[in-house]
Design a protein around this motif. Structure first.
Motif, PDB file in Angstrom:
ATOM      1  N   ARG A 190     -21.937  26.719  55.469  1.00  0.00           N
ATOM      2  CA  ARG A 190     -22.711  27.079  54.452  1.00  0.00           C
ATOM      3  C   ARG A 190     -22.553  26.689  53.062  1.00  0.00           C
ATOM      4  O   ARG A 190     -23.558  26.265  52.540  1.00  0.00           O
ATOM      5  N   ASP A 194     -25.168  24.159  51.318  1.00  0.00           N
ATOM      6  CA  ASP A 194     -25.624  24.281  50.156  1.00  0.00           C
ATOM      7  C   ASP A 194     -25.275  23.360  49.190  1.00  0.00           C
ATOM      8  O   ASP A 194     -25.933  22.650  48.294  1.00  0.00           O
ATOM      9  N   ASN A 197     -27.931  20.345  48.374  1.00  0.00           N
ATOM     10  CA  ASN A 197     -28.901  20.814  47.711  1.00  0.00           C
ATOM     11  C   ASN A 197     -30.346  19.919  48.115  1.00  0.00           C
ATOM     12  O   ASN A 197     -31.030  19.368  47.371  1.00  0.00           O
TER      13      ASN A 197
END
Length: 369
Positions: A190, A194, A197
């Motif tokens: 995760r 992230d 982006n």
């Protein structure tokens, strides 16, 4: 909170941006601030701090703010440089969420770039450009990680994740659906996910731009709005109905005239208020309040934030030296007339480090550094 407004040409995107930012200019103590020709900071409408300001005869009322970015150059082929191409992509990467303006009105005087009004086709056109842009990012990262993947287990694990995301996008699916579908395993993956982006990982709020006639029933009788709602539901996104033309008219009015105008239209809130509510819900945000003679202010935090971290929103020293928080709901404070009166009745909570801040809490932080 930073929101990017996107949409094809002639869907009402810039009209909406201009009206929202102009409406924001009327708020006391926080004038609309132009950072760039297409960037504006707008106060969040919040009756609670106005009422607290009157109670405390405060010198200054400071609302929470939203930064809007009007992202231009969004056309078919944008990921390959059509329109303003990569310039808009850089702008989108900086925002917390995307407000996608979709045309749901017929008007022979407003030419549609594709010759007809089809909201789902328009949504898919833009989302496909975002997918193409994300694939370029992934391919560059895959090329870099590939060099060390055979010798490094961590790199090998990342490569597997990158390939999984790439395959997902190549199927025409948005990156954010990987989270909702449980396709990103564990905290490490995760964090990596992230860190990329990705544009298609950002939450999207669809603004269905309708004619004035469709406002009163919130677009319920508009078949094109129904299509947008159905599409959004499949992707776990919110929709709000707006008439950019009406918002432009509202932005010219003072608060009293605005209230009368909305009432005449059978509306209880403006498009800006709808957008704020949808944005807070989508991003999992809420506001707590501070109140006193010098200033009454709203502070935006994530739902679930504990008291010390909320204190840190005001100043890092508040979080570092947090001792306790005196907490009272704003409605209780308004009803009792003062913090002292609320204390006397035992209505003010003394909360410690584990207290989870609630929307509408008025908080006085005690700290020692």
């Amino acid at each position: 909170m930073k929101l990017g407004i996107v949409g094809l040409p002639n869907v009402g995107k810039s009209t909406l941006f201009n009206s929202l930012t102009k409406a924001g200019a009327q708020a006391e103590n926080y004038p609309f601030c132009t950072i760039d020709p297409n960037v504006g900071i707008v106060p969040v409408p919040d009756e609670r701090i106005r009422q607290l300001g009157e109670l405390y005869h405060t010198k200054k009322v400071t609302p929470a703010v939203i930064e809007f970015v009007d992202i231009a150059g969004l056309v078919k082929g944008a990921s390959k440089g059509e329109g303003l191409g990569n310039q808009f992509l850089a702008n989108i990467r900086e925002v917390d969420a995307i407000v996608h303006v979709v045309r749901c009105f017929e008007d022979d005087n407003v030419v549609h770039v594709d010759g007809s009004v089809d909201p789902v086709r328009d949504i898919e056109t833009i989302e496909m450009e975002l997918i193409f842009a994300d694939l370029e990012v992934l391919e560059r990262r895959i090329s870099k990680v590939n060099r060390t993947a055979r010798m490094d287990k961590t790199a090998g694990k990342e490569l597997a994740l990158l390939e999984k995301i790439k395959a997902h996008l190549e199927d025409g699916k948005l990156a954010r659906t990987m989270i909702s579908d449980g396709l990103v395993d564990g905290e490490d993956d995760r964090k990596l996910f992230d860190s990329y982006n990705l544009l298609t990982a950002k939450p999207v709020i669809y603004a269905a731009n309708v004619s004035e006639d469709d406002l009163a029933d919130d677009g319920a009788s508009n078949a094109q709005v129904a299509q947008v709602r159905e599409y959004a539901a499949k992707n776990g996104s919110e929709v709000f109905v707006i008439c950019a033309k009406i918002e432009a008219e509202i932005s010219e009015l003072d608060d009293e005239e605005k209230a009368m105008f909305l009432e005449d239209l059978g509306l209880s809130e403006s498009g800006l208020e709808k957008l704020v509510r949808a944005s807070y819900h989508t991003l999992g945000l809420m506001s707590f309040l501070t109140a006193g003679e010098d200033e009454c202010r709203a502070w935006t935090i994530k739902i679930g934030t504990k008291a010390p971290q909320a204190a840190g929103k005001i100043h890092t020293d508040f979080e570092r030296g947090f001792i306790k928080a005196e907490v009272v709901n704003y409605e209780v404070l308004l009803r009792e007339g003062s913090l002292a009166a609320a204390r006397e009745k035992g209505l003010v909570g003394i909360e410690g480090k584990e207290y989870v801040v609630q929307d509408g809490d008025v908080i006085l932080f005690r700290f020692n550094v």
